[in-house]
Design an enzyme around this catalytic site. Structure first.
Site, short mmCIF file in Angstrom:
data_model
loop_
_atom_site.label_atom_id
_atom_site.label_comp_id
_atom_site.label_asym_id
_atom_site.label_seq_id
_atom_site.Cartn_x
_atom_site.Cartn_y
_atom_site.Cartn_z
N HIS A 109 -33.09 12.61 -7.04
CA HIS A 109 -31.74 12.05 -6.53
C HIS A 109 -31.27 12.11 -5.30
CE1 HIS A 109 -30.21 15.91 -7.18
NE2 HIS A 109 -29.06 15.80 -6.92
N ASP A 111 -27.62 12.39 -3.18
CA ASP A 111 -26.14 12.97 -3.77
C ASP A 111 -25.27 11.71 -3.80
OD1 ASP A 111 -26.74 15.45 -4.72
OD2 ASP A 111 -26.39 16.31 -2.60
N HIS A 269 -33.57 14.75 -3.54
CA HIS A 269 -33.80 16.24 -3.77
C HIS A 269 -34.03 16.46 -5.45
CE1 HIS A 269 -29.63 15.82 -3.05
NE2 HIS A 269 -29.47 16.81 -4.21
N ARG A 285 -21.07 23.88 -2.68
CA ARG A 285 -21.53 22.70 -2.17
C ARG A 285 -20.44 21.90 -1.71
NH1 ARG A 285 -24.15 17.84 -5.48
NH2 ARG A 285 -21.79 17.20 -5.84
C1 OGA Z 1 -27.17 19.52 -5.35
C2 OGA Z 1 -28.37 19.84 -6.23
C3 OGA Z 1 -30.21 21.27 -6.68
C4 OGA Z 1 -30.27 22.66 -6.63
O1 OGA Z 1 -26.49 20.67 -4.89
O2 OGA Z 1 -26.73 18.39 -4.95
O3 OGA Z 1 -28.94 18.67 -6.60
O4 OGA Z 1 -31.25 23.15 -6.60
N1 OGA Z 1 -28.79 20.83 -6.16
O5 OGA Z 1 -29.38 23.39 -7.09
MN MN Z 2 -27.78 16.91 -5.64
#
Ligand code: OGA
Ligand code: MN
Length: 294
Positions: A109, A111, A269, A285
Site C-alpha cells: 500500500h 499511506d 510498502h 508514525r
Molecule cells: C506504516 C506501515 C509497516 C510496518 O507505518 O505505514 O505500513 O512494517 N508500517 O510497520
Molecule cells: Mn503504511
C-alpha cells in the site's frame, strides 16, 4: 583543533531505492540547509533511514512538521492522546487494549491513499524491534513504483493512460478483518464513519521529481473506473503482481532508534508479520499531507 561539526553521511543502497544517514543528531535544531539535504535525499532515494534517532512523540511530530502538515489518522484509538498526529503501530496490548494498530501494512500500500490528498511522506520511528538469538524480525518491504512504471510495456502504459481507480479505507477494513481477525468486521452503516473511496489516476506524476509512478495498491485499490468488474479485477491483479517483482524491492531491517522516511508516491510498502508475542514491536508514525494526485 578542528571545531567544525562532523558532517553526517548518506550512503545509498544498490537498486532503485533506499539510503542510510548516519552521524546526524536531531536533538540539535536543524538548520534549513541540513533539512534541505535530508529532503532532497528522500526524493532521490525514496526510502531513507536516519539511524540512532529515538524520538519522543512531540519530537517526532516536530521534526515531521518540517516536511509539511501532519495528518491525524481516522483511526482515533491508535493515535497518541497528547500528540494526535502520532500514530502507534504495535503488537503490544496494555490493560487488555491494543497499543495502536496490530495489523498495519499487511498488504502492499501507499499511506492514506484512500484520501483525496494522500500522504506525501511517512516517518516511522522504531522504539522496540522484535529480535531473538541475534535475528531481527518485522522488516518493512518497499517496492519502487517509479521503476515499476518504467518497466510496464508500452501497450499497458497506453491502456492505463487516463484511467482512474477507487481506493477505499472501508474496503481495506473488512478485507483485513476477514483475513487476519485482528479488527472487527463492520457493517455498511458502521463503515460510514470512515472516509469514502478516493479516485486517483493509476499512472501518477510525482509532484516534485516529475517521474511517472504506478499508483494502485493491493491494500486499498479495488475498482478501475469505467471497466467491467471482471476486467478491472484482472488488470488490478496483473499490476499488483508486477509491483511486487524482486527487481523493484528494498527491504528495511530495523534497528531501535531508526527513523525511516519514505516517499509515498515513489514507493509502496508492506509489513512482514513473521513474529509474535513475547517478541514485541513498537513503532510511532507521522504522515504528512501531500497534494491531490495527477
Ligand atoms: C506504516 C506501515 C509497516 C510496518 O507505518 O505505514 O505500513 O512494517 N508500517 O510497520
Ligand atoms: Mn503504511
Amino acid at each position: 583543533m578542528d571545531t567544525t561539526v562532523p558532517k553526517f553521511a548518506i550512503r545509498s543502497e544498490n537498486g532503485p531505492i533506499g539510503a542510510e544517514i548516519t552521524g546526524l543528531d536531531l536533538a540539535i535544531p536543524l538548520d534549513d540547509a541540513t533539512f534541505d539535504e535530508i529532503e532532497s535525499a528522500l526524493y532521490r532515494h525514496a526510502v531513507v533511514v536516519i539511524r540512532d534517532c529515538l524520538q519522543t512523540p512531540p519530537q517526532l511530530a516536530s521534526f515531521s512538521r518540517r516536511f509539511g502538515t501532519p495528518q491525524i489518522n481516522v483511526r482515533a484509538e491508535a493515535t497518541n492522546a497528547e500528540t494526535p498526529e502520532v500514530f502507534w503501530i504495535s503488537n503490544i496490548t496494555k490493560d487488555g487494549q491494543p497499543v495502536g494498530s496490530h495489523d498495519a501494512g499487511r498488504y502492499w500500500h501507499s499511506d492514506l491513499c484512500y484520501l483525496d490528498a494522500p500522504s506525501k511522506v511517512t516517518l516511522l520511528n522504531a522504539i522496540e524491534v522484535p529480535t531473538r538469538d541475534g535475528m531481527v524480525f518485522g522488516d518493512t518491504r518497499f517496492a519502487a513504483a517509479t521503476a515499476a512504471y518504467d518497466a510496464l510495456s508500452d501497450d499497458l502504459k497506453r491502456r492505463l493512460e487516463g484511467l482512474r481507480a477507487a481506493n477505499g479505507y472501508r474496503y481495506m477494513w473488512n478485507k483485513k478483518a476477514h483475513e487476519f481477525g485482528l479488527r472487527p468486521v463492520l457493517s455498511e452503516e458502521e463503515l460510514e464513519r470512515y472516509p469514502p473511496d478516493a479516485l486517483h489516476p493509476i499512472l501518477r506524476t510525482h509532484p516534485v521529481t516529475g517521474q511517472k509512478c504506478l499508483f494502485v495498491c493491493e491494500g486499498y485499490t479495488h475498482r478501475i473506473e469505467g471497466l467491467e468488474a471482471s476486467e478491472s479485477d484482472e488488470l488490478l491483479r496483473t499490476l499488483f503482481e508486477h509491483l511486487a517483482k524482486p527487481e523493484f524491492l528494498y527491504r528495511h531491517k530495523w534497528q531501535v532508534g531508526d527513523l525511516l522516511m519514505w516517499d509515498n508516491c515513489a514507493v509502496q510498502h508492506k509489513a512482514t508479520s513473521d513474529f509474535e508475542l513475547p517478541l514485541r514491536r513498537l513503532m510511532q508514525r507521522c504522515t504528512i499531507e501531500g497534494t491531490v494526485p495527477f
